[in-house]
Motif scaffolding. Structure first.
Motif, short mmCIF file in Angstrom:
data_model
loop_
_atom_site.label_atom_id
_atom_site.label_comp_id
_atom_site.label_asym_id
_atom_site.label_seq_id
_atom_site.Cartn_x
_atom_site.Cartn_y
_atom_site.Cartn_z
N GLN A 1 0.82 -1.00 0.15
CA GLN A 1 -0.03 -0.10 0.01
C GLN A 1 1.04 1.29 -0.09
N GLY A 2 0.36 2.30 -0.53
CA GLY A 2 1.04 3.58 -0.50
C GLY A 2 1.54 3.95 1.00
N SER A 3 0.84 3.55 2.02
CA SER A 3 1.28 4.20 3.20
C SER A 3 2.60 3.14 3.81
N ASP A 4 2.96 2.01 3.23
CA ASP A 4 3.75 1.32 3.52
C ASP A 4 5.23 1.80 3.35
N ALA A 5 5.56 2.77 2.61
CA ALA A 5 6.92 3.04 2.30
C ALA A 5 6.76 4.33 1.87
N PRO A 6 7.64 5.29 2.15
CA PRO A 6 7.72 6.69 1.63
C PRO A 6 7.82 6.77 0.09
N ALA A 7 7.76 7.85 -0.51
CA ALA A 7 7.76 8.22 -1.74
C ALA A 7 8.86 7.87 -2.52
N ASP A 8 9.16 7.42 -3.66
CA ASP A 8 10.25 7.13 -4.47
C ASP A 8 11.50 8.06 -4.27
N GLU A 9 11.26 9.24 -4.18
CA GLU A 9 12.23 10.15 -4.19
C GLU A 9 13.24 9.92 -2.65
N SER A 10 12.51 9.71 -1.69
CA SER A 10 12.81 9.29 -0.50
C SER A 10 13.49 7.96 -0.34
N LEU A 11 12.92 7.04 -1.13
CA LEU A 11 13.51 5.59 -1.16
C LEU A 11 14.87 5.65 -1.92
N VAL A 12 14.95 6.63 -2.86
CA VAL A 12 15.96 6.65 -3.49
C VAL A 12 17.34 7.29 -2.77
N GLU A 13 16.74 8.36 -2.03
CA GLU A 13 17.91 8.97 -1.18
C GLU A 13 18.37 8.08 -0.04
N LEU A 14 17.43 7.33 0.80
CA LEU A 14 18.06 6.35 1.69
C LEU A 14 18.73 5.30 1.15
N LEU A 15 18.30 4.65 0.05
CA LEU A 15 18.97 3.44 -0.68
C LEU A 15 20.52 3.93 -1.07
N ALA A 16 20.76 5.25 -1.45
CA ALA A 16 21.74 5.73 -1.92
C ALA A 16 22.67 6.12 -0.98
N ARG A 17 22.23 6.60 0.25
CA ARG A 17 23.06 6.95 1.50
C ARG A 17 23.58 5.83 2.19
N ALA A 18 22.90 4.75 2.48
CA ALA A 18 23.03 3.51 2.99
C ALA A 18 24.33 2.93 2.62
N ARG A 19 25.07 2.37 3.56
CA ARG A 19 26.17 1.70 3.24
C ARG A 19 26.10 0.25 4.16
N THR A 20 25.35 0.05 5.30
CA THR A 20 25.28 -1.18 5.75
C THR A 20 23.82 -1.46 5.68
N VAL A 21 23.78 -3.04 5.71
CA VAL A 21 22.26 -3.54 5.69
C VAL A 21 22.49 -4.97 6.55
N ALA A 22 21.81 -4.92 7.76
CA ALA A 22 21.43 -6.24 8.52
C ALA A 22 20.42 -6.83 8.13
N VAL A 23 20.75 -8.01 7.56
CA VAL A 23 19.45 -9.09 7.26
C VAL A 23 19.36 -9.71 8.38
N VAL A 24 17.88 -9.35 8.91
CA VAL A 24 17.55 -10.40 10.33
C VAL A 24 16.63 -11.33 9.85
N GLY A 25 16.99 -12.59 10.37
CA GLY A 25 16.29 -13.56 9.93
C GLY A 25 17.02 -14.47 8.71
N ALA A 26 18.20 -13.98 8.39
CA ALA A 26 18.88 -14.67 7.20
C ALA A 26 19.06 -16.11 7.44
N SER A 27 18.87 -16.61 6.50
CA SER A 27 19.08 -18.11 6.80
C SER A 27 20.23 -18.85 5.75
N PRO A 28 20.87 -19.77 6.43
CA PRO A 28 22.02 -20.42 5.66
C PRO A 28 21.48 -21.27 4.70
N ASP A 29 20.12 -21.62 4.75
CA ASP A 29 19.46 -22.75 3.55
C ASP A 29 19.29 -21.74 2.21
N PRO A 30 20.10 -22.21 1.15
CA PRO A 30 19.93 -21.56 0.09
C PRO A 30 18.53 -21.55 -0.63
#
Length: 158
Positions: free
Chosen positions: A11-40
């Motif tokens: 839904q539209g309320s699930d995420a900010p507008a694309d402009e904001s997503l672009v900025e946060l994805l461009a500025r980010a350097r680290t991602v923690a994947v919580v619930g990552a599985s060793p199972d491929p």
């Protein structure tokens, strides 16, 4: 069960507008994947590998039961607080009802973005994260959104 019931449409309320997503994805350097599985065969594994291969992010894997396993040379951490660097995006691969403690941990480590993967929503946790100053994305796939916005992310200038 319908597909929408198993995985509610974004839904539209699930995420900010694309402009904001672009900025946060461009500025980010680290991602923690919580619930990552060793199972491929698990989606969290495939997304973590995709992030390692297709982005410049430092990817940290969080799963308290993964033990000494690793994915492509990346070890697992038992908790967000064990990661030795500041985390920019906490990418949550946990069922919606298991999100609250992950959000509490994300707030504790000062993560500026809490990203709940496709099919994951928790309104109370999202509000708590927002009140703590985090940007919240729910029911969206980080890989899909990054790939969709890749040209704009790469062209982003401060």
């Amino acid at each position: 069960m319908t597909i929408e019931a198993a995985c509610p449409l974004p839904q539209g309320s699930d995420a900010p507008a694309d402009e904001s997503l672009v900025e946060l994805l461009a500025r980010a350097r680290t991602v923690a994947v919580v619930g990552a599985s060793p199972d491929p065969t698990r989606t969290s594994h495939r997304i973590a590998v995709w992030l390692m291969e297709h982005t410049d992010y430092e990817v940290y894997l969080v799963n308290p039961v993964a033990g000494d396993t690793e994915i492509r040379g990346h070890a697992f951490y038992a908790a967000l607080e064990d990661i030795p660097v500041d985390v920019d995006i906490v990418d949550v691969f946990r069922r919606s009802e298991h999100v609250p403690p992950v959000v509490d941990d994300a707030i504790e480590v000062g993560a500026p973005v809490v990203w709940m993967q496709l099919g994951v929503r928790n309104a109370e946790s999202a509000e708590r994260a927002r009140l703590a100053g985090a940007t919240v994305i729910q029911n969206r796939c980080l890989k899909v959104e990054y790939a969709r916005l890749a040209d704009r992310i790469e062209a982003f200038e401060d």
